[in-house]
Design a protein around this motif. Sequence first.
Motif, PDB file in Angstrom:
ATOM      1  N   VAL A 148     -25.508 -15.789 -16.111  1.00 25.06           N
ATOM      2  CA  VAL A 148     -26.072 -17.193 -16.424  1.00 25.06           C
ATOM      3  C   VAL A 148     -24.928 -18.253 -15.629  1.00 25.06           C
ATOM      4  O   VAL A 148     -23.794 -17.766 -15.687  1.00 25.06           O
ATOM      5  N   ASP A 149     -25.309 -19.001 -14.646  1.00 25.15           N
ATOM      6  CA  ASP A 149     -24.421 -20.123 -14.343  1.00 25.15           C
ATOM      7  C   ASP A 149     -23.743 -20.720 -15.373  1.00 25.15           C
ATOM      8  O   ASP A 149     -24.567 -21.235 -16.336  1.00 25.15           O
ATOM      9  N   VAL A 150     -22.553 -20.931 -15.489  1.00 25.02           N
ATOM     10  CA  VAL A 150     -22.025 -21.882 -16.457  1.00 25.02           C
ATOM     11  C   VAL A 150     -21.530 -23.362 -15.656  1.00 25.02           C
ATOM     12  O   VAL A 150     -20.808 -23.254 -14.724  1.00 25.02           O
ATOM     13  N   LYS A 151     -22.262 -24.434 -16.059  1.00 25.01           N
ATOM     14  CA  LYS A 151     -21.833 -25.971 -15.635  1.00 25.01           C
ATOM     15  C   LYS A 151     -21.123 -26.518 -16.499  1.00 25.01           C
ATOM     16  O   LYS A 151     -21.001 -26.330 -17.948  1.00 25.01           O
ATOM     17  N   GLN A 152     -20.473 -27.689 -15.986  1.00 24.20           N
ATOM     18  CA  GLN A 152     -19.561 -28.560 -16.821  1.00 24.20           C
ATOM     19  C   GLN A 152     -20.148 -29.825 -16.737  1.00 24.20           C
ATOM     20  O   GLN A 152     -20.359 -30.601 -15.542  1.00 24.20           O
TER      21      GLN A 152
ATOM     22  N   ARG B 175     -19.684 -27.427 -21.677  1.00 22.68           N
ATOM     23  CA  ARG B 175     -20.131 -26.432 -20.960  1.00 22.68           C
ATOM     24  C   ARG B 175     -21.774 -26.173 -21.261  1.00 22.68           C
ATOM     25  O   ARG B 175     -22.327 -26.310 -22.508  1.00 22.68           O
ATOM     26  N   TYR B 176     -22.734 -25.981 -20.149  1.00 22.60           N
ATOM     27  CA  TYR B 176     -23.954 -25.806 -20.365  1.00 22.60           C
ATOM     28  C   TYR B 176     -24.590 -24.645 -19.333  1.00 22.60           C
ATOM     29  O   TYR B 176     -23.935 -24.356 -18.505  1.00 22.60           O
ATOM     30  N   ALA B 177     -25.879 -24.200 -19.707  1.00 24.09           N
ATOM     31  CA  ALA B 177     -26.251 -23.200 -18.893  1.00 24.09           C
ATOM     32  C   ALA B 177     -26.980 -23.539 -17.575  1.00 24.09           C
ATOM     33  O   ALA B 177     -27.769 -24.692 -17.658  1.00 24.09           O
ATOM     34  N   GLY B 178     -26.833 -23.043 -16.439  1.00 25.40           N
ATOM     35  CA  GLY B 178     -27.622 -23.488 -15.236  1.00 25.40           C
ATOM     36  C   GLY B 178     -28.600 -22.554 -15.068  1.00 25.40           C
ATOM     37  O   GLY B 178     -29.518 -22.336 -15.898  1.00 25.40           O
TER      38      GLY B 178
END
Length: 330
Positions: free
Chosen positions: A177-181, A195-198
């Motif tokens: 999973v991509d981790v976005k900020q 942090r949240y999922a892309g």
Amino acid sequence: MVIDVLERGDLPFPRSLPEFQRLFPDEAACSAYLERARWGDGFICPCCGKSGDPYRFAHRPTVLRCRHCQHNSYLTAGTVMERTHTPLSVWFWAAYLVASQTPGMSAVQFQRQLGLRRYETAFQILHKLRAGMVRPDQDRIGGNPGEQVEADETYVGGRTRGKGRGVHDMVLVAGAVDVKQRKHGGSLNKRRTGRYAGRVRLAVVPDRSAKSLGGFNERVVTPGATIITDDWSGYAALGKRGYLHTAIAERGDMQVAETFLPIIHLVFSNLKTWLRGIHHGVSPQHLQAYLNEFTFRFNRRFYPFNAFRSLLGIAGDVTAPTYAELYAKK
């Protein structure tokens, strides 16, 4: 065949049930929509290359006949609807219900909603749509600067009671999973870290070996991306495969997992809850199809209604499973 799914004025998107009924009242309306999606600038015969208004048939709305060479073009060719005997209106209802129902729906629910006589018909339609939910040439995740990818594996489903110690029927699923900020102080910043999922990628794998887990990540993650995993030996060679790999020694410590791999564990938790709650468990034979659906929904969770047209578009150039394949015993 490739269907355009970009925003277009001639391909309106239904945002409610009344609007859907207004846009697609019959087979002719569904056929016209597919024709505009395939030939937005006007019909071009794939056989002779001539353009112009084709012959249309009231009793065969999915067939367009070239006026120059008399070649028949089928609107459903190359889609999951190819060679179907089910009306297009049912397929459009299926795509809309699958796309607009946030948690999804089971084949039993779908059969009841559309008044289908046979459960097998509902099951086959939904599985054919699932075949088109993930593009064969989908791009890899983790390609943006400053982002990282969390990768792990988990066991899904299966009976363990009465099997004996260490014996189970669970299926191994690998995930990344991509981790976005998020920006600090934002209204959506629920987690302390922001942090949240892309985008997510999921696949059934045969085992926890370096060949299986490393091969999965190589297929779905952009080369050179930063990957965070636990310290299982199956991930040890990711550095040699061209990734910036960080291995975290969890040792069963939930605090360590929550600190370094929270997003992929959250994805796995949501996946298992979805499989149990909506589908009440699935067979290993069809698990990958359900993983495709979960991936489709998860990656479009911020704009779920757009998934209707995206679903019809992605279904192009996909070989859907046949009835015999769906019900073949393995």
